[in-house]
Design a protein around this motif. Structure first.
Motif, PDB file in Angstrom:
ATOM      1  N   ASP A 144       0.813  -1.209   0.000  1.00 17.93           N
ATOM      2  CA  ASP A 144       0.000   0.000   0.000  1.00 17.93           C
ATOM      3  C   ASP A 144       0.855   1.271   0.000  1.00 17.93           C
ATOM      4  N   THR A 145       2.136   1.155  -0.408  1.00 15.14           N
ATOM      5  CA  THR A 145       3.048   2.291  -0.416  1.00 15.14           C
ATOM      6  C   THR A 145       3.539   2.552  -1.828  1.00 15.14           C
ATOM      7  N   GLY A 146       3.669   3.818  -2.209  1.00 11.39           N
ATOM      8  CA  GLY A 146       4.173   4.165  -3.536  1.00 11.39           C
ATOM      9  C   GLY A 146       4.321   5.672  -3.678  1.00 11.39           C
ATOM     10  N   GLU A 147       4.758   6.095  -4.868  1.00 12.94           N
ATOM     11  CA  GLU A 147       4.867   7.529  -5.100  1.00 12.94           C
ATOM     12  C   GLU A 147       3.465   8.114  -5.241  1.00 12.94           C
ATOM     13  N   LEU A 148       3.238   9.219  -4.545  1.00 15.75           N
ATOM     14  CA  LEU A 148       1.928   9.852  -4.546  1.00 15.75           C
ATOM     15  C   LEU A 148       1.755  10.654  -5.839  1.00 15.75           C
ATOM     16  N   VAL A 149       0.699  10.332  -6.577  1.00 12.94           N
ATOM     17  CA  VAL A 149       0.391  11.018  -7.832  1.00 12.94           C
ATOM     18  C   VAL A 149      -0.992  11.649  -7.695  1.00 12.94           C
ATOM     19  N   TYR A 150      -1.090  12.930  -8.064  1.00 15.81           N
ATOM     20  CA  TYR A 150      -2.341  13.669  -7.892  1.00 15.81           C
ATOM     21  C   TYR A 150      -2.904  14.069  -9.248  1.00 15.81           C
ATOM     22  N   ALA A 151      -4.224  14.037  -9.373  1.00 18.56           N
ATOM     23  CA  ALA A 151      -4.908  14.513 -10.571  1.00 18.56           C
ATOM     24  C   ALA A 151      -6.096  15.368 -10.149  1.00 18.56           C
ATOM     25  N   GLY A 152      -6.344  16.430 -10.911  1.00 18.60           N
ATOM     26  CA  GLY A 152      -7.459  17.323 -10.605  1.00 18.60           C
ATOM     27  C   GLY A 152      -7.387  18.573 -11.453  1.00 18.60           C
ATOM     28  N   PRO A 153      -8.421  19.381 -11.461  1.00 20.11           N
ATOM     29  CA  PRO A 153      -8.452  20.577 -12.310  1.00 20.11           C
ATOM     30  C   PRO A 153      -7.473  21.660 -11.881  1.00 20.11           C
ATOM     31  N   ASN A 154      -6.862  21.498 -10.727  1.00 17.21           N
ATOM     32  CA  ASN A 154      -5.891  22.486 -10.259  1.00 17.21           C
ATOM     33  C   ASN A 154      -4.455  22.131 -10.621  1.00 17.21           C
ATOM     34  N   VAL A 155      -4.223  21.025 -11.318  1.00 12.23           N
ATOM     35  CA  VAL A 155      -2.861  20.664 -11.726  1.00 12.23           C
ATOM     36  C   VAL A 155      -2.392  21.631 -12.812  1.00 12.23           C
ATOM     37  N   MET A 156      -1.187  22.096 -12.664  1.00 11.14           N
ATOM     38  CA  MET A 156      -0.618  23.113 -13.558  1.00 11.14           C
ATOM     39  C   MET A 156      -0.684  22.697 -15.022  1.00 11.14           C
ATOM     40  N   LEU A 157      -0.512  23.705 -15.908  1.00 12.66           N
ATOM     41  CA  LEU A 157      -0.340  23.412 -17.330  1.00 12.66           C
ATOM     42  C   LEU A 157       0.981  22.730 -17.586  1.00 12.66           C
ATOM     43  N   GLY A 158       1.997  23.116 -16.804  1.00 13.14           N
ATOM     44  CA  GLY A 158       3.342  22.582 -16.970  1.00 13.14           C
ATOM     45  C   GLY A 158       4.339  23.608 -16.468  1.00 13.14           C
ATOM     46  N   TYR A 159       5.623  23.350 -16.724  1.00 12.09           N
ATOM     47  CA  TYR A 159       6.685  24.262 -16.302  1.00 12.09           C
ATOM     48  C   TYR A 159       7.055  25.198 -17.450  1.00 12.09           C
ATOM     49  N   ALA A 160       7.712  26.295 -17.060  1.00 14.67           N
ATOM     50  CA  ALA A 160       8.346  27.190 -18.030  1.00 14.67           C
ATOM     51  C   ALA A 160       9.785  27.375 -17.590  1.00 14.67           C
ATOM     52  N   ASP A 161      10.705  27.128 -18.513  1.00 16.86           N
ATOM     53  CA  ASP A 161      12.121  27.364 -18.250  1.00 16.86           C
ATOM     54  C   ASP A 161      12.615  28.642 -18.902  1.00 16.86           C
ATOM     55  N   GLY A 162      11.767  29.263 -19.708  1.00 19.58           N
ATOM     56  CA  GLY A 162      12.139  30.491 -20.387  1.00 19.58           C
ATOM     57  C   GLY A 162      10.947  31.045 -21.138  1.00 19.58           C
ATOM     58  N   PRO A 163      11.083  32.226 -21.741  1.00 23.77           N
ATOM     59  CA  PRO A 163       9.954  32.888 -22.410  1.00 23.77           C
ATOM     60  C   PRO A 163       9.299  32.048 -23.504  1.00 23.77           C
ATOM     61  N   ALA A 164      10.076  31.211 -24.195  1.00 19.96           N
ATOM     62  CA  ALA A 164       9.502  30.417 -25.281  1.00 19.96           C
ATOM     63  C   ALA A 164       8.421  29.466 -24.789  1.00 19.96           C
ATOM     64  N   ASP A 165       8.524  29.047 -23.513  1.00 12.83           N
ATOM     65  CA  ASP A 165       7.556  28.092 -22.970  1.00 12.83           C
ATOM     66  C   ASP A 165       6.208  28.733 -22.644  1.00 12.83           C
ATOM     67  N   LEU A 166       6.110  30.055 -22.718  1.00 19.37           N
ATOM     68  CA  LEU A 166       4.844  30.725 -22.417  1.00 19.37           C
ATOM     69  C   LEU A 166       3.805  30.467 -23.495  1.00 19.37           C
ATOM     70  N   ALA A 167       4.233  29.980 -24.634  1.00 20.84           N
ATOM     71  CA  ALA A 167       3.302  29.656 -25.717  1.00 20.84           C
ATOM     72  C   ALA A 167       2.717  28.257 -25.572  1.00 20.84           C
ATOM     73  N   LEU A 168       3.260  27.464 -24.661  1.00 23.68           N
ATOM     74  CA  LEU A 168       2.819  26.075 -24.521  1.00 23.68           C
ATOM     75  C   LEU A 168       1.467  25.998 -23.848  1.00 23.68           C
ATOM     76  N   GLY A 169       0.703  24.999 -24.246  1.00 20.70           N
ATOM     77  CA  GLY A 169      -0.539  24.686 -23.550  1.00 20.70           C
ATOM     78  C   GLY A 169      -0.259  23.661 -22.479  1.00 20.70           C
ATOM     79  N   ARG A 170      -1.188  22.773 -22.260  1.00 18.21           N
ATOM     80  CA  ARG A 170      -1.031  21.764 -21.217  1.00 18.21           C
ATOM     81  C   ARG A 170      -0.022  20.711 -21.658  1.00 18.21           C
ATOM     82  N   THR A 171       0.990  20.499 -20.802  1.00 19.65           N
ATOM     83  CA  THR A 171       2.001  19.478 -21.071  1.00 19.65           C
ATOM     84  C   THR A 171       1.985  18.380 -20.014  1.00 19.65           C
ATOM     85  N   VAL A 172       1.193  18.554 -18.952  1.00 21.23           N
ATOM     86  CA  VAL A 172       1.053  17.514 -17.931  1.00 21.23           C
ATOM     87  C   VAL A 172      -0.427  17.373 -17.595  1.00 21.23           C
TER      88      VAL A 172
END
Length: 862
Positions: free
Chosen positions: A313-341
């Motif tokens: 009954d032990t494992g890595e905790l994974v969450y799903a829901g409407p509040n999960v981010m679109l994804g990360y941005a490492d620089g300005p180019a990533d601001l054009a991205l939609g949902r990546t996760v």
């Protein structure tokens, strides 16, 4: 406000007006309704413009920041929310189109965005930790709205609720408090005060606060101020997140809430989930204090098996829901991205107990969490490598351990600065060679063993030093010099003692919490045998000026201008020590105390002089000679400087007591003294020809110098300093008709504006410190000292005048400490008597509390 039809917005920000006349914001200066807030948001939205652009907000817990935040969400501008101290690095990394700073200042860099901005992008928040990484979390309009609705549901937030901003808005936990309350039409008690500050609790009670949000460190502070014994009749619940709170403390607070009639919610979240993922129902907290609880409404958990722990009954905790981010941005180019996760892998190892509650039992990654800050040791290694330092890093929730081949002091300072950690939790070990495994990979297990190899050096007890110099009991690491009532007199001794203990001090040390003074210093602590020091320019000018004043009056020499230079220094120190971020009432109280410290000893000494000499009149005793007129041929003019500075400070006290003036000064801290200086020039040049109608009080003639010093302290940019310099150089010449005297004043003003410290020696600092801290008392007493000695030797008269003034300063300080101690005793008795009448009273712990906002809590992240 007009929003293009194809632009997405956040509902709770764009529909503020639906809550009508309900109270939206409560501050120390008053209340603001939802309709009034909506009007301010609409005006800010018009300033941001109709073209969708990237807005960076250097955020504080202020109404200006709240308005810009809501305006951006309401009209669809993607917003990069950052703490003010990290703004510059993210400006360089992301090149925002609009920059919003304090006091509602907007810097419009482009009318059309330079970026390709995804239509779903609403908010950018820094990833947990403070290592200067440009990696950001991309959040959508749906993320913000959904998480606010979920939190409001499980906390049962009501329109009648009032929540204080105990955490910074740029931190996802603090921001979630704002969002969820605005969603329900509830009130925000907007403050940047610490829970250790008596003013916080005064505002909380008058604002009828119903909840408190805190990270683990906040609860340390609550314990310190006697929270368990407070009477808070409107309190409904406490919330805790931002790191693990020890199970025994969870159980204790849950039991405390049960006894006092409020609930305790333990919560779990990450920035990547907007704020919250789980909460522990209050009725289960005492029985299951180790649990994070159940998923928030709309969210789900699953446990992914681990390679080394198959099944179970032990494992890595994974969450799903409407509040999960679109994804990360490492620089300005990533601001054009939609949902990546689509789901969030938390990196935490969890289990689901038989009760159905989830518990965190470990971490799958190398992240560590200290003071609520999530630190990536590998990122720390990379940052040190950029400085040419080879290092391996590991640690736990108590300390960060660094093995390096470089100098320990330098590495500790760099790591503390990069990570936003106190230096005491950064354990650095210098070794000849970094440990490696047989396969060539870093041996982190060996690095971890270094953590217990030797104890860290004992930190300097700065709290004791502050308590000694300021005569203030109960000093904590969260206190600052200005919050403890420090003034220009105690500043001298404190700055010199700190400089001896810690090395070169940052220019704003007097506003920083004590714990910050062990990190972010501009240089390492001095060697015990080091003679070289720096000296605060105001201290140097005060010491030099008082010697010049006394020496010229005797005269040993004739170098005039010292008293007028001291007026500018007084204005500078007034701006530093009185015009802080404290509430208006505290600022005016501080200023009133400063006036008393000047007027009372002056009046006592002059009264004694009137009794034993025929030099002065009764008007001198009450500092009125410049008002009622000086007697021909008398010595009434001797105390013109004391009268001028008291009148000037009384006038500023009257000004700042007006709420509108107080707000104007906070909004325009540099423009205010420049405007007052311009007004002072009217009497400096006597444009109304007042002299033709009788004597003009010296305060009116010299006020412009005080305002120049005030403006010099508030000049934070090169153009502002150039403007003050130009004003000084244009207005000082011609004042006396004595070029050398005017040159001395002008040179001192230029130093005050441009040079915060001057190079010095240890021995010079000691002498300058004594002279500067005693300068007022030397000025008061020297008129009665030197005439009785100068017939023997003028040089001896100078020494005697300085010595008597220093002695009078010591006596005055001792009397002031005794009076303060007596006042504290009376306050404690009054508090005890009050508690006897009201069993649920606050308790004496808050009577003298006057601490700064705790930056540890302010910078906590999840």
């Amino acid at each position: 406000m007009h929003v293009p039809l194809d632009t997405k917005t956040v509902s709770f920000a764009s529909r503020l007006a639906v809550h009508g006349d309900r109270t939206a914001v409560i501050t120390a200066d008053g209340q603001l309704s939802y309709l009034a807030l909506a009007r301010q948001v609409a005006m800010a939205a018009r300033r941001l413009g109709g073209q969708r652009r990237l807005v960076l907000l250097a955020c504080t817990n202020s109404l200006d920041s709240l308005v810009i935040y809501l305006a951006a969400l309401a009209c669809g501008h993607p917003l990069l929310l950052v703490p003010a101290e990290h703004a510059d690095s993210l400006i360089d990394a992301y090149e925002p189109d609009v920059i919003a700073r304090g006091a509602g200042q907007l810097e419009i860099r482009r009318t059309i965005s330079a970026h390709d901005l995804h239509p779903d992008l609403a908010l950018l928040l820094s990833t947990s930790g403070s290592t200067g990484s440009p990696k950001l979390v991309r959040l959508s309009h749906e993320n913000l709205q959904a998480n606010a609705e979920s939190i409001a549901e499980y906390l049962d937030i009501r329109a009648s609720d009032r929540a204080p901003t105990t955490l910074p808005m740029h931190y996802c936990y603090g921001l979630s408090v704002v969002n969820s309350h605005l969603l329900r039409g509830a009130g925000l008690i907007l403050t940047d005060r610490s829970v250790t500050d008596a003013g916080f609790w005064e505002l909380f009670r008058t604002g009828r606060g119903t909840s408190l949000a805190g990270v683990p460190y906040t609860f340390d502070l609550l314990d310190r101020v006697g929270f368990a014994d407070m009477s808070l009749p409107d309190l409904r619940y406490l919330t805790q997140a931002g790191g693990r709170l020890a199970p025994e403390r969870v159980a204790r607070y849950a039991a405390m809430g049960r006894r006092h009639g409020w609930e305790f919610f333990v919560m779990y979240g990450q920035t990547e989930a907007t704020a919250r993922m789980a909460y522990l129902p209050p009725d289960l907290a005492e029985a299951h204090p180790q649990a994070i609880g159940v998923p928030i409404p709309g969210g789900t958990f699953r446990l992914d098996p681990l390679p080394d722990r198959p099944g179970g009954d032990t494992g890595e905790l994974v969450y799903a829901g409407p509040n999960v981010m679109l994804g990360y941005a490492d620089g300005p180019a990533d601001l054009a991205l939609g949902r990546t996760v689509d789901e969030l892998r938390t990196g935490d190892i969890a289990r689901r107990a038989t009760s159905g509650l989830y518990e965190i039992v470990g971490r799958s990654g190398r992240f560590i969490k200290i003071f609520g800050l999530r630190i990536d040791p590998r990122r720390v290694e990379d940052l040190l490598a950029q400085d040419g330092i080879a290092a391996l890093c590991t640690g736990d929730d108590r300390e960060l351990v660094v093995a390096t081949t470089a100098a320990e002091a330098r590495v500790r300072r760099l790591v503390a600065r990069h990570c936003g950690l106190p230096a005491r939790v950064v354990r650095v070990h210098r070794i000849a060679e970094l440990p490696m495994l047989a396969n060539g990979k870093p041996d982190y297990q060996s690095v971890g063993k270094l953590g217990s190899a030797r104890p860290a050096p004992a930190p300097i007890d700065l709290c004791r030093l502050y308590a000694e110099i300021l005569d203030h009991p109960g000093v904590t690491p969260e206190d600052s010099f200005v919050r403890l009532g420090g003034n220009s007199l105690s500043y001298v001794e404190m700055s010199i003692r700190l400089e001896q203990a810690l090395g070169t001090l940052p220019a704003d040390w007097h506003t920083r919490p004590i714990r910050e003074l062990t990190r972010d210093l501009s240089g390492p602590a001095p060697r015990p045998d080091s003679r070289w020091r720096t000296l605060d320019t105001t201290v140097a000018l005060r010491a030099i000026a008082i010697v010049l004043i006394v020496g010229s009056h005797i005269p040993v020499f004739m170098i005039k201008g010292g008293a007028h230079l001291l007026l500018a220094v007084a204005g500078y120190n007034f701006a530093r020590f009185t015009l802080t971020s404290a509430a208006r009432r505290l600022r005016t109280r501080h200023l009133g105390g400063g006036i008393a410290r000047i007027a009372v000893p002056s009046m006592v000494w002059i009264a004694l002089a009137v009794l034993v000499t025929a030099d002065y009149a009764p008007a001198n005793i009450v500092l009125l000679s410049s008002i009622v007129g000086e007697r021909p041929g008398s010595a009434d003019w001797h105390f013109w400087f004391i009268e001028a500075i008291v009148y000037i400070m009384l006038a500023t006290l009257a000004l700042l007591s007006a709420p509108g003036v107080d707000r104007a000064e906070r909004s325009f801290p540099f423009a205010m003294p420049m405007l007052l200086m311009a007004a002072g020039l009217v009497t400096r040049y006597d444009l109304p020809n007042l002299a033709a109608h009788g004597k003009v009080p010296s305060a009116l003639v010299v006020f412009w110098l005080f305002a120049i010093g005030w403006a010099a302290a508030k000049a934070t940019t090169t153009p502002q300093r150039l403007l003050v310099t130009a004003a000084a150089l244009a207005t000082v010449p011609g004042f006396f008709g004595e070029p050398w005297r005017e040159a001395l004043i002008a040179a001192g003003l230029v130093l005050l504006i441009w040079v915060p410290t001057v190079p010095s020696l240890t021995s010079i600092n000691r002498v300058a410190g004594v002279l500067a801290s005693s300068s007022l008392y030397i000025y008061i007493t020297h008129w009665q000292v030197f005439p009785r000695v100068d017939d023997v030797s003028r040089h001896l008269a100078l020494v005697a005048s300085l010595a008597v003034g220093i002695a009078f300063a010591a006596i005055s300080a001792r009397v002031e400490r005794q009076l303060a101690a007596a006042g504290r005793r009376l306050a404690r008795r009054w508090s005890t008597a009050r508690q006897g009448r009201s069993p649920g009273g606050t308790g004496h712990a808050l009577v003298t509390a006057d601490a700064a906002v705790p930056p540890v809590a302010s910078r906590s992240t999840e």
